[in-house]
Structure formats: C-alpha cells, structure tokens
Design a protein around this motif. Structure first.
Motif, PDB file in Angstrom:
ATOM      1  N   SER A  53     -19.209  -5.529 -25.825  1.00  0.00           N
ATOM      2  CA  SER A  53     -18.179  -6.250 -25.063  1.00  0.00           C
ATOM      3  C   SER A  53     -18.067  -7.695 -25.545  1.00  0.00           C
ATOM      4  CB  SER A  53     -18.507  -6.226 -23.573  1.00  0.00           C
ATOM      5  OG  SER A  53     -19.386  -7.268 -23.258  1.00  0.00           O
ATOM      6  N   PRO A  54     -16.867  -8.262 -25.475  1.00  0.00           N
ATOM      7  CA  PRO A  54     -16.719  -9.662 -25.893  1.00  0.00           C
ATOM      8  C   PRO A  54     -17.582 -10.614 -25.067  1.00  0.00           C
ATOM      9  CG  PRO A  54     -14.680  -8.819 -24.935  1.00  0.00           C
ATOM     10  CD  PRO A  54     -15.582  -7.659 -25.093  1.00  0.00           C
ATOM     11  N   PHE A  55     -17.810 -10.284 -23.802  1.00  0.00           N
ATOM     12  CA  PHE A  55     -18.641 -11.158 -22.960  1.00  0.00           C
ATOM     13  C   PHE A  55     -20.074 -11.177 -23.453  1.00  0.00           C
ATOM     14  CE2 PHE A  55     -15.112  -9.659 -20.372  1.00  0.00           C
ATOM     15  CZ  PHE A  55     -14.508 -10.885 -20.116  1.00  0.00           C
ATOM     16  N   LEU A  56     -20.536 -10.017 -23.882  1.00  0.00           N
ATOM     17  CA  LEU A  56     -21.885  -9.968 -24.431  1.00  0.00           C
ATOM     18  C   LEU A  56     -21.955 -10.807 -25.710  1.00  0.00           C
ATOM     19  CD1 LEU A  56     -24.768  -8.830 -24.295  1.00  0.00           C
ATOM     20  CD2 LEU A  56     -24.007  -7.019 -25.826  1.00  0.00           C
ATOM     21  N   MET A  57     -20.905 -10.703 -26.527  1.00  0.00           N
ATOM     22  CA  MET A  57     -20.897 -11.471 -27.781  1.00  0.00           C
ATOM     23  C   MET A  57     -21.006 -12.971 -27.489  1.00  0.00           C
ATOM     24  SD  MET A  57     -17.991  -9.526 -29.973  1.00  0.00           S
ATOM     25  CE  MET A  57     -17.961  -7.747 -30.132  1.00  0.00           C
ATOM     26  N   GLY A  58     -20.214 -13.445 -26.536  1.00  0.00           N
ATOM     27  CA  GLY A  58     -20.251 -14.862 -26.181  1.00  0.00           C
ATOM     28  C   GLY A  58     -21.603 -15.265 -25.621  1.00  0.00           C
ATOM     29  N   PHE A  59     -22.132 -14.409 -24.769  1.00  0.00           N
ATOM     30  CA  PHE A  59     -23.419 -14.667 -24.133  1.00  0.00           C
ATOM     31  C   PHE A  59     -24.519 -14.759 -25.189  1.00  0.00           C
ATOM     32  CE2 PHE A  59     -27.000 -12.756 -21.473  1.00  0.00           C
ATOM     33  CZ  PHE A  59     -27.200 -13.904 -20.743  1.00  0.00           C
ATOM     34  N   CYS A  60     -24.514 -13.830 -26.144  1.00  0.00           N
ATOM     35  CA  CYS A  60     -25.521 -13.826 -27.205  1.00  0.00           C
ATOM     36  C   CYS A  60     -25.379 -15.068 -28.084  1.00  0.00           C
ATOM     37  CB  CYS A  60     -25.397 -12.569 -28.059  1.00  0.00           C
ATOM     38  SG  CYS A  60     -26.007 -11.099 -27.222  1.00  0.00           S
ATOM     39  N   ALA A  61     -24.144 -15.446 -28.412  1.00  0.00           N
ATOM     40  CA  ALA A  61     -23.929 -16.640 -29.235  1.00  0.00           C
ATOM     41  C   ALA A  61     -24.518 -17.860 -28.533  1.00  0.00           C
ATOM     42  CB  ALA A  61     -22.447 -16.841 -29.501  1.00  0.00           C
ATOM     43  N   GLU A  62     -24.300 -17.936 -27.237  1.00  0.00           N
ATOM     44  CA  GLU A  62     -24.800 -19.058 -26.453  1.00  0.00           C
ATOM     45  C   GLU A  62     -26.323 -19.094 -26.430  1.00  0.00           C
ATOM     46  OE1 GLU A  62     -24.889 -19.915 -21.761  1.00  0.00           O
ATOM     47  OE2 GLU A  62     -23.006 -19.082 -22.507  1.00  0.00           O
ATOM     48  N   LYS A  63     -26.940 -17.915 -26.387  1.00  0.00           N
ATOM     49  CA  LYS A  63     -28.398 -17.840 -26.303  1.00  0.00           C
ATOM     50  C   LYS A  63     -29.058 -17.811 -27.679  1.00  0.00           C
ATOM     51  CE  LYS A  63     -28.656 -17.541 -21.828  1.00  0.00           C
ATOM     52  NZ  LYS A  63     -29.341 -18.530 -21.000  1.00  0.00           N
ATOM     53  N   GLY A  64     -28.262 -17.935 -28.736  1.00  0.00           N
ATOM     54  CA  GLY A  64     -28.834 -17.908 -30.080  1.00  0.00           C
ATOM     55  C   GLY A  64     -29.326 -16.540 -30.507  1.00  0.00           C
ATOM     56  N   VAL A  65     -28.777 -15.497 -29.906  1.00  0.00           N
ATOM     57  CA  VAL A  65     -29.140 -14.131 -30.290  1.00  0.00           C
ATOM     58  C   VAL A  65     -28.027 -13.593 -31.184  1.00  0.00           C
ATOM     59  CG1 VAL A  65     -29.536 -11.791 -29.405  1.00  0.00           C
ATOM     60  CG2 VAL A  65     -30.400 -13.766 -28.135  1.00  0.00           C
ATOM     61  N   SER A  66     -28.372 -13.172 -32.389  1.00  0.00           N
ATOM     62  CA  SER A  66     -27.318 -12.684 -33.273  1.00  0.00           C
ATOM     63  C   SER A  66     -27.074 -11.202 -33.031  1.00  0.00           C
ATOM     64  CB  SER A  66     -27.713 -12.914 -34.729  1.00  0.00           C
ATOM     65  OG  SER A  66     -28.826 -12.114 -35.041  1.00  0.00           O
ATOM     66  N   ILE A  67     -25.855 -10.776 -33.294  1.00  0.00           N
ATOM     67  CA  ILE A  67     -25.534  -9.351 -33.223  1.00  0.00           C
ATOM     68  C   ILE A  67     -25.030  -8.940 -34.594  1.00  0.00           C
ATOM     69  CG2 ILE A  67     -24.197  -7.559 -32.056  1.00  0.00           C
ATOM     70  CD1 ILE A  67     -23.656  -9.488 -29.794  1.00  0.00           C
ATOM     71  N   SER A  68     -25.641  -7.912 -35.172  1.00  0.00           N
ATOM     72  CA  SER A  68     -25.194  -7.455 -36.481  1.00  0.00           C
ATOM     73  C   SER A  68     -24.690  -6.033 -36.390  1.00  0.00           C
ATOM     74  CB  SER A  68     -26.340  -7.476 -37.482  1.00  0.00           C
ATOM     75  OG  SER A  68     -26.851  -8.768 -37.584  1.00  0.00           O
ATOM     76  N   PHE A  69     -23.700  -5.750 -37.199  1.00  0.00           N
ATOM     77  CA  PHE A  69     -23.178  -4.389 -37.284  1.00  0.00           C
ATOM     78  C   PHE A  69     -23.444  -3.852 -38.681  1.00  0.00           C
ATOM     79  CE2 PHE A  69     -20.789  -6.419 -33.917  1.00  0.00           C
ATOM     80  CZ  PHE A  69     -20.882  -5.463 -32.905  1.00  0.00           C
ATOM     81  N   LEU A  70     -24.111  -2.716 -38.729  1.00  0.00           N
ATOM     82  CA  LEU A  70     -24.432  -2.073 -39.998  1.00  0.00           C
ATOM     83  C   LEU A  70     -23.848  -0.664 -39.973  1.00  0.00           C
ATOM     84  CD1 LEU A  70     -26.567  -4.413 -39.792  1.00  0.00           C
ATOM     85  CD2 LEU A  70     -28.178  -2.915 -40.885  1.00  0.00           C
ATOM     86  N   THR A  71     -23.614  -0.105 -41.158  1.00  0.00           N
ATOM     87  CA  THR A  71     -23.209   1.301 -41.175  1.00  0.00           C
ATOM     88  C   THR A  71     -24.413   2.129 -40.758  1.00  0.00           C
ATOM     89  OG1 THR A  71     -23.920   1.719 -43.426  1.00  0.00           O
ATOM     90  CG2 THR A  71     -21.667   0.892 -43.139  1.00  0.00           C
TER      91      THR A  71
END
Lengths: 344, 213
Positions: A53-71
């Motif tokens: 979710s976009p909210f999770l993305m924003g929340f993670c960015a704020e907390k310095g947690v990266s999200i990566s997408f891999l095949t």
C-alpha cells in the motif's frame, strides 16, 4: 554496536503488505497472515507478485526502512527509499578517488587482499576439517597459489589492470577446486566452473541467488552511509551497474555466500528435487528451495562475531554496514587506509 | 533529527543554534551531524524526540501572569544562527513583558557549558529579533525534573559568540576533526558512527590478518 534489524522477506505470491498502526501487516487472500512491528525491521524484500500500500511505502520511508521489489528469482526490480542520506562532500570525495587511478587502485587492492585471503580461508578450513575426504594436494596447491597472490598484492601498489589480472587468476584457481568443497550429495551437486545468466547447474544456481541477496544488502548499506553504490574503484562505471556494491561485495563472497551454499548442500538442507532445468539448460530453484535458502541466509546474519578491525561484537548481518561505514570514514580521511573484512 | 534541511538556500550561511551545544560537547560530533549528515537514532535521542514532541504539540498557553509560546522560530544575522526555542515564557511586569527562554534537556546538568551556550544563543537571537534585552533564562532537565536558572552575563555571551564563530569555521571548512577517544565517548549517541578508536593501523591490520598461522 548498532542493532541488527531483520529483513522481512515476502515470497508468498499474491501477498499484500499494508500499514496497520505501527506494524506491517502481510495479507494473503484478505487474511492477515503476519504482523511485524516496524521498529524491528531494517528492510522489506518482496519477491515476485507481492504488492504494497502507498501508506506503508510512506511510513517505511519515514522510518528509514527500505522496500525492495525483486523478481521471483531474485533479480532486482525497484526500491522505495526515503531521502538520499549522507553528505555531498563524501560522495564528491568518492568520485575524485574513483577518477584517480592510483587512489582507486589502493582501495581496490585492500578489497582484493581480503577477498583472496577469505577464499584461502575457505580452502584452509576444508583441509583442516576433512583432511581425508578431499583431494588434499590440489586444494593445498590452490591455497598456496593464493598465498602468492596475497603477497603480491600486499607488497606494492599496482595498476587496476594488474589487480584485475591477479583477481581473475585467483578466482579461477579457487573455483577450480571448489568442487572439492562439496562433501555430500556429490552426484547431485557437481561443480565444474562458475557460470551465470543463467546458471547451468544447481551449485551455480545457489551461488547466483545468494550473491544476489548479498548484493542487495551491500547496496543498501552503501546507501545508508551516504556512498553512491554505482561508482566503484575496482569495477569501473557502467550504466546500470552498481560498481561500488560489486567492489565491497568481493570480500564477503567467500565468507558469507560460498560458505552458506556449501553448508546448504553439505548439511542436506537443499536437495536435487528442489531444482528444475529448463529446455535451454538453465537451472531454476523451486519455491521450497528458495525459502530454505532465505531462512538459512537470515539465520546466518543473526550470528555474532568479533569484528577483526574494530574488535567489537557485531552480527554478520551488520558487516556490510560496518564495512561501508569504514570505507566512508577512510574516504573522509579518518582512517589511513580501508580496512576490509578479513575472516580467520 | 537536526532540522538542517529546512534551512533556505538563501540562508545557507546560517547554522543551527543546536550546533553550538554539539560543538561544545565535541567538535567532531558537531561535524558528524552537520557536515557528514550522520544522525543515529538511539534510545537517548528517541526519548529526547518524544519529550520535544510534547513541547512542540501545543503552540501557546497562559498561566496567570505567564504566557508560554512553544517551538518559537529564532534567527540571528549577527551570529549567523537559525533555530527554534522549546519554550519562551513571557512574564507580565508593570511596564510590559519580560522574555524568558526555557530549553528542555533530557538528561541532567552537564559539567560543561554547552547547554548554557545554546540557551544564551537563543536569547541573543530573541534580543536581535525583538529589539529587547534578556537577562536570564532556564534549562529544564528531564532526569532531575529541575530548572536551572542561567544568567546571560558578559562571559557567557562572549563564550557564545566565540562558539558560534568556531562552528561557522568548522562547517565552512567541510572537514571533520579527527577522533580522540575519551570517557564521554561511552555515552555519546554517535559513537558507532564515529568509530573513535580506529586510527592509523590499517597496514598492521592487513599484515596480521593475512599471515598464515
């Protein structure tokens, strides 16, 4: 030392990740399967058909947690991260040194000393643990060749091309005896030589996958300390390539990746049934095998060791971060050289 | 998180008021935060953050003859400073209001003058902005729950001016002072990013680590 935070790997196809208060909720078919407090994770890695979710993305960015997408097979697709961290003076210094052949070579030299020493340590360990099982002579010979290479590297400054020559020779010596390191399931896991894109046998398939995981960790670590992962010293600039991540990865390959692959095979944590071959000869991992590798990789990262240079306890998972930090501190002239990670 | 990114491009030469107390504590720490842009959220800073959030949440209130303003923006062109005051108290007097800055600190009073310098810098910003003079303020320490009154005397003002000048020089140089390990490193929230014990021994390290046993 800094706390080592877990990486949340999501491999379930069709999973959906959302913010739920201070936690990350993992939903599969509308049912919450897992809830993880944000402060316990350092990063999220999604394999294949996993959405967020976009909210999770924003929340993670704020907390310095990266999200990566891999095949599904671990090829990097994209990453979501907050603002660029670090310092423009550091990055400029990185570029200046990368542009200066002599300065680049002096850092590259340290990295290769560590890589080859760590490769030799893998061979030495085998000679010690299985003196009767292995082709002692061949492995010992390879180890001696590597000692010569290490001395050559230690003695004097070299041009980058010379360094690449030494590294190439050592790699072929090392992989030339690598099959001896496989002490169980011999008929199922044969190793001839290193191949990739695609890997043509199960051992190469495992190596490539674990290298991808390691690459991901090293790249993140460089970004966290504010270095540009694309601008390397040994690996020169090529668009789309993470030169500095490839550089820093060298010292970890034998210690973190190769040993992990070997123990997966030698302790029968993976087996031949967990792989399939395509018409082209390319070898793929089945889901279960991939999960087993991820679990083993995570478990290894939790282990604590004493850092050889800092003489402080760190988890193995923090090593890429510590090395990235030491490299940054060297570039900013705090330390009179780059102290690479050497295992013994 | 030190709020140095919000400084306008045009106000580049202005440095954060908080950098003065960082500098008094340790010049290297100051450079690590403001030049290297490193900031490690740890338990101490996280607690400080929570404490400040409380202070920042309300913008003003009145208690009898005292009016309180929270999170007040500050600036001094003379000292080249920009920042924010936790709390400014306005005390009603016969002929107007006395201005009294209060800075909240997490721990306990420190042996050095770093907190006093920061508070004095806030007062000097207010003096310049409001065209008034401020005689004293207070530091409130979370650990002791005590208020410490601070008089802005000539020595403290001179100390503050000197510190501001030194921080400007440090940050303009773009250099980070070398680490010197001391007892205070143990409690420093930046210690893991600073790695103060490393030095000039990389060659020895390589030599020792590559030798075969």
């Amino acid at each position: 030392m800094k706390q080592h935070l877990n990486t949340l790997f999501v491999t379930t196809q069709g999973a959906y990740l959302a913010k739920d208060g201070e936690t990350v909720a993992v939903r599969v078919e509308k049912e919450i399967k897992l809830r993880v407090p944000i402060h316990t994770i350092g990063g999220i890695v999604c394999f294949g058909q996993v959405s967020c979710s976009p909210f999770l993305m924003g929340f993670c960015a704020e907390k310095g947690v990266s999200i990566s997408f891999l095949t599904e097979n671990g090829r990097f697709l994209a990453k979501i991260q907050g603002p660029v961290s670090g310092n423009v003076l550091l990055r400029r210094e990185q570029y200046r040194r990368a542009d200066d052949e002599e300065a680049a070579a002096s850092i590259a030299r340290m990295i290769l000393v560590a890589k080859i020493t760590n490769c030799r340590a893998v061979l030495q360990r085998l000679l010690r643990d299985h003196p009767t099982k292995v082709a002692v002579k061949a492995v010992a010979q390879a180890s001696n060749k590597m000692t010569t290479a290490i001395e050559k590297l230690r003695e004097s400054a070299h041009m980058l091309d010379t360094l690449r020559g030494i590294e190439g020779e050592s790699a072929s010596t090392y992989f030339g005896v690598f099959d001896n390191l496989i002490t169980a399931q011999k008929s199922d896991f044969m190793f001839d030589k290193r191949n990739r894109r695609p890997p043509l046998d199960k051992v190469n398939c495992l190596l490539s996958f674990v290298y991808t995981l390691l690459m991901h960790d090293v790249r993140s670590a460089l970004e966290v300390v504010g270095l540009d992962p694309a601008v390397g010293f040994l690996h020169r600039d090529r668009p789309g390539r993470y030169g500095l991540a490839l550089d820093l990865m060298e010292e970890f390959r034998p210690y973190l990746a190769d040993r992990l692959v070997l123990s997966l095979i030698n302790l029968s944590q993976v087996n031949a049934k967990g792989f399939s071959a395509k018409e082209s000869g390319a070898v793929w991992m089945e889901d279960e095998t991939r999960k087993a590798v991820l679990v083993a990789y995570q478990a290894r990262k939790q282990k604590e060791i004493v850092h050889p240079f800092l003489k402080e306890k760190v988890t193995i998972g923090l090593l890429p971060w510590v090395q990235a930090l030491l490299l940054a501190r060297h570039l900013r002239r705090d330390i009179d050289g780059y102290p690479p990670f050497i295992w013994r | 998180m030190p709020d140095c990114n919000s400084i306008d491009e045009a106000d580049r030469e202005l440095i954060a008021v908080s950098s003065l107390s960082q500098y008094s504590y340790c010049p290297r720490r100051c450079a690590l935060i403001f030049t290297e842009q490193l900031w490690d959220e740890n338990i101490f800073t996280a607690r400080g953050q929570i404490m400040h959030e409380k202070v920042d949440s309300a913008d003003h209130e009145s208690r009898g003859n005292v009016r309180l303003e929270y999170a007040v923006p500050l600036r001094s062109i003379k000292l080249g400073l920009i920042g924010r005051a936790d709390v400014i108290e306005f005390h009603k007097t016969e002929d107007g209001w006395d201005v009294f800055p209060v800075e909240h600190k997490l721990g306990k009073p420190k042996p050095d003058s770093s907190d006093k310098v920061q508070l004095c810098a806030q007062a000097m910003c207010l003096e310049e902005m409001m065209g008034i003079s401020i005689e004293s303020g207070a530091l409130f320490y979370g650990r002791t729950r005590r208020r410490l009154d601070v008089a802005f005397d000539r020595d403290l003002r001179a100390d503050t001016e000197t510190t501001a000048r030194l921080v400007h020089e440090l940050l303009a140089s773009g250099l980070t002072p070398k680490a010197e390990y001391s007892a205070k490193c143990k409690n420093c929230s930046m210690v893991e990013l600073c790695v103060p014990k490393t030095g000039k021994h990389v060659a020895n390290y390589i030599e020792a680590m590559t030798r075969l046993e």
